[in-house]
Design a protein around this motif. Structure first.
Motif, PDB file in Angstrom:
ATOM      1  N   ASP A 164       9.471  22.684  24.910  1.00 32.52           N
ATOM      2  CA  ASP A 164       8.219  22.695  25.665  1.00 32.52           C
ATOM      3  C   ASP A 164       7.011  22.692  24.733  1.00 32.52           C
ATOM      4  N   VAL A 165       7.146  23.269  23.539  1.00 35.57           N
ATOM      5  CA  VAL A 165       6.049  23.409  22.590  1.00 35.57           C
ATOM      6  C   VAL A 165       5.961  22.214  21.632  1.00 35.57           C
ATOM      7  N   TYR A 166       7.085  21.583  21.342  1.00 35.35           N
ATOM      8  CA  TYR A 166       7.196  20.560  20.299  1.00 35.35           C
ATOM      9  C   TYR A 166       6.091  19.503  20.367  1.00 35.35           C
ATOM     10  N   PHE A 167       5.942  18.852  21.491  1.00 32.33           N
ATOM     11  CA  PHE A 167       4.968  17.750  21.590  1.00 32.33           C
ATOM     12  C   PHE A 167       3.523  18.237  21.699  1.00 32.33           C
ATOM     13  N   ARG A 168       3.348  19.534  21.976  1.00 34.81           N
ATOM     14  CA  ARG A 168       1.999  20.101  21.963  1.00 34.81           C
ATOM     15  C   ARG A 168       1.382  19.954  20.570  1.00 34.81           C
ATOM     16  N   ALA A 169       2.224  19.997  19.531  1.00 38.75           N
ATOM     17  CA  ALA A 169       1.740  19.825  18.156  1.00 38.75           C
ATOM     18  C   ALA A 169       1.013  18.494  17.998  1.00 38.75           C
ATOM     19  N   PHE A 170       1.528  17.450  18.620  1.00 37.00           N
ATOM     20  CA  PHE A 170       0.908  16.126  18.511  1.00 37.00           C
ATOM     21  C   PHE A 170      -0.325  16.028  19.405  1.00 37.00           C
ATOM     22  N   LYS A 171      -0.242  16.625  20.560  1.00 39.20           N
ATOM     23  CA  LYS A 171      -1.391  16.613  21.477  1.00 39.20           C
ATOM     24  C   LYS A 171      -2.585  17.319  20.848  1.00 39.20           C
ATOM     25  N   GLU A 172      -2.314  18.430  20.124  1.00 42.27           N
ATOM     26  CA  GLU A 172      -3.377  19.227  19.511  1.00 42.27           C
ATOM     27  C   GLU A 172      -3.608  18.881  18.039  1.00 42.27           C
ATOM     28  N   HIS A 173      -2.857  17.922  17.511  1.00 47.63           N
ATOM     29  CA  HIS A 173      -2.898  17.561  16.085  1.00 47.63           C
ATOM     30  C   HIS A 173      -2.766  18.814  15.221  1.00 47.63           C
ATOM     31  N   ASN A 174      -1.700  19.588  15.484  1.00 45.77           N
ATOM     32  CA  ASN A 174      -1.453  20.863  14.815  1.00 45.77           C
ATOM     33  C   ASN A 174      -0.062  20.835  14.183  1.00 45.77           C
ATOM     34  N   ALA A 175      -0.017  20.488  12.911  1.00 44.81           N
ATOM     35  CA  ALA A 175       1.266  20.335  12.204  1.00 44.81           C
ATOM     36  C   ALA A 175       2.036  21.641  12.110  1.00 44.81           C
ATOM     37  N   SER A 176       1.351  22.779  12.076  1.00 39.89           N
ATOM     38  CA  SER A 176       2.067  24.057  11.934  1.00 39.89           C
ATOM     39  C   SER A 176       2.952  24.346  13.149  1.00 39.89           C
ATOM     40  N   ILE A 177       2.522  23.935  14.330  1.00 41.25           N
ATOM     41  CA  ILE A 177       3.362  24.090  15.530  1.00 41.25           C
ATOM     42  C   ILE A 177       4.639  23.287  15.348  1.00 41.25           C
ATOM     43  N   PHE A 178       4.506  22.074  14.836  1.00 36.68           N
ATOM     44  CA  PHE A 178       5.656  21.194  14.615  1.00 36.68           C
ATOM     45  C   PHE A 178       6.600  21.774  13.565  1.00 36.68           C
ATOM     46  N   VAL A 179       6.062  22.111  12.415  1.00 38.00           N
ATOM     47  CA  VAL A 179       6.889  22.597  11.304  1.00 38.00           C
ATOM     48  C   VAL A 179       7.623  23.874  11.698  1.00 38.00           C
ATOM     49  N   ASP A 180       7.005  24.718  12.505  1.00 42.71           N
ATOM     50  CA  ASP A 180       7.623  25.982  12.910  1.00 42.71           C
ATOM     51  C   ASP A 180       8.877  25.797  13.761  1.00 42.71           C
ATOM     52  N   ARG A 181       9.087  24.625  14.316  1.00 46.97           N
ATOM     53  CA  ARG A 181      10.295  24.360  15.104  1.00 46.97           C
ATOM     54  C   ARG A 181      11.526  24.265  14.195  1.00 46.97           C
ATOM     55  N   TYR A 182      11.311  24.025  12.905  1.00 45.30           N
ATOM     56  CA  TYR A 182      12.382  23.682  11.968  1.00 45.30           C
ATOM     57  C   TYR A 182      12.739  24.829  11.020  1.00 45.30           C
ATOM     58  N   ALA A 183      14.025  24.872  10.637  1.00 45.96           N
ATOM     59  CA  ALA A 183      14.490  25.803   9.608  1.00 45.96           C
ATOM     60  C   ALA A 183      13.904  25.375   8.265  1.00 45.96           C
ATOM     61  N   GLU A 184      13.761  26.321   7.359  1.00 44.29           N
ATOM     62  CA  GLU A 184      13.195  26.011   6.046  1.00 44.29           C
ATOM     63  C   GLU A 184      14.037  24.996   5.283  1.00 44.29           C
ATOM     64  N   ASP A 185      15.329  24.955   5.548  1.00 38.87           N
ATOM     65  CA  ASP A 185      16.238  24.019   4.860  1.00 38.87           C
ATOM     66  C   ASP A 185      16.649  22.854   5.771  1.00 38.87           C
ATOM     67  N   CYS A 186      15.744  22.445   6.626  1.00 36.99           N
ATOM     68  CA  CYS A 186      16.038  21.397   7.614  1.00 36.99           C
ATOM     69  C   CYS A 186      16.125  20.015   6.978  1.00 36.99           C
ATOM     70  N   LEU A 187      16.723  19.112   7.739  1.00 36.98           N
ATOM     71  CA  LEU A 187      16.690  17.679   7.448  1.00 36.98           C
ATOM     72  C   LEU A 187      16.309  16.967   8.739  1.00 36.98           C
ATOM     73  N   ILE A 188      15.287  16.133   8.669  1.00 37.50           N
ATOM     74  CA  ILE A 188      14.942  15.259   9.786  1.00 37.50           C
ATOM     75  C   ILE A 188      15.462  13.880   9.393  1.00 37.50           C
ATOM     76  N   MET A 189      16.430  13.390  10.158  1.00 36.54           N
ATOM     77  CA  MET A 189      17.101  12.131   9.837  1.00 36.54           C
ATOM     78  C   MET A 189      16.635  11.055  10.804  1.00 36.54           C
ATOM     79  N   ALA A 190      15.459  10.512  10.489  1.00 38.62           N
ATOM     80  CA  ALA A 190      14.846   9.477  11.316  1.00 38.62           C
ATOM     81  C   ALA A 190      15.509   8.128  11.021  1.00 38.62           C
ATOM     82  N   PRO A 191      15.527   7.233  11.992  1.00 41.19           N
ATOM     83  CA  PRO A 191      16.122   5.914  11.748  1.00 41.19           C
ATOM     84  C   PRO A 191      15.294   5.093  10.759  1.00 41.19           C
ATOM     85  N   ASN A 192      15.956   4.240  10.016  1.00 40.64           N
ATOM     86  CA  ASN A 192      15.297   3.316   9.081  1.00 40.64           C
ATOM     87  C   ASN A 192      14.436   4.020   8.045  1.00 40.64           C
ATOM     88  N   SER A 193      14.889   5.194   7.607  1.00 39.57           N
ATOM     89  CA  SER A 193      14.107   5.998   6.686  1.00 39.57           C
ATOM     90  C   SER A 193      15.021   6.932   5.909  1.00 39.57           C
TER      91      SER A 193
END
Length: 156
Positions: free
Chosen positions: A41-70
């Motif tokens: 529920d909070v995840y996309f609020r980060a983009f709506k508010e242009h607030n990267a800290s909301i986004f980063v807080d969803r993730y573990a410190e040792d996370c991997l984001i495995m986006a396609p073509n990247s």
């Protein structure tokens, strides 16, 4: 007689140990489901508010984001980089997650399966797809540990 008692005690211990383990795993799964729902529920609020800290807080410190073509984005610095690309280059301003299933793995891990939609600045869907997220229970609560997703866009 003593062997019967020992066998009965062993069976009793195993049975109730298994029940305790099952109840604990079920409690962990229910807790994770609640946290995942709240985080989504909070995840996309980060983009709506242009607030990267909301986004980063969803993730573990040792996370991997495995986006396609990247290449993968590692840790909180990688999550911050991904946020910048998604916001500045792709134009992500909102979206929606639909969780279709959550699988309890035990020992502090669950897997979330679902669908996503991405919205632009005009609140129009510009992409959609599916995802698998491995969630990890950390000292800071349940966090996304491995995030993998792909678009439903046509393959070339």
């Amino acid at each position: 007689m003593k062997n019967d008692f020992t066998l009965s005690a062993l069976v009793f211990t195993l049975f109730f140990g298994l029940l305790f383990f099952q109840a604990n795993a079920q409690t962990e799964l229910e807790e994770a489901k609640q946290v995942i729902s709240e985080s989504n529920d909070v995840y996309f609020r980060a983009f709506k508010e242009h607030n990267a800290s909301i986004f980063v807080d969803r993730y573990a410190e040792d996370c991997l984001i495995m986006a396609p073509n990247s290449s993968s984005f590692e840790g909180h610095d990688g999550a911050l980089d991904f946020f910048g690309i998604a916001y500045d280059t792709i134009g992500l301003r909102g979206g929606k997650f639909t969780t279709t299933n959550i699988y309890g793995l035990g020992d502090g891990y669950v897997v979330e399966e679902g669908l996503w939609e991405s919205l632009d600045k005009d609140h129009k869907v510009f992409d959609k797809g599916k995802f698998l997220v491995l969630w990890k229970k950390t000292a800071k609560g349940w966090k996304m540990f491995r995030d993998s997703f792909s678009s439903d866009g046509k393959l070339n």
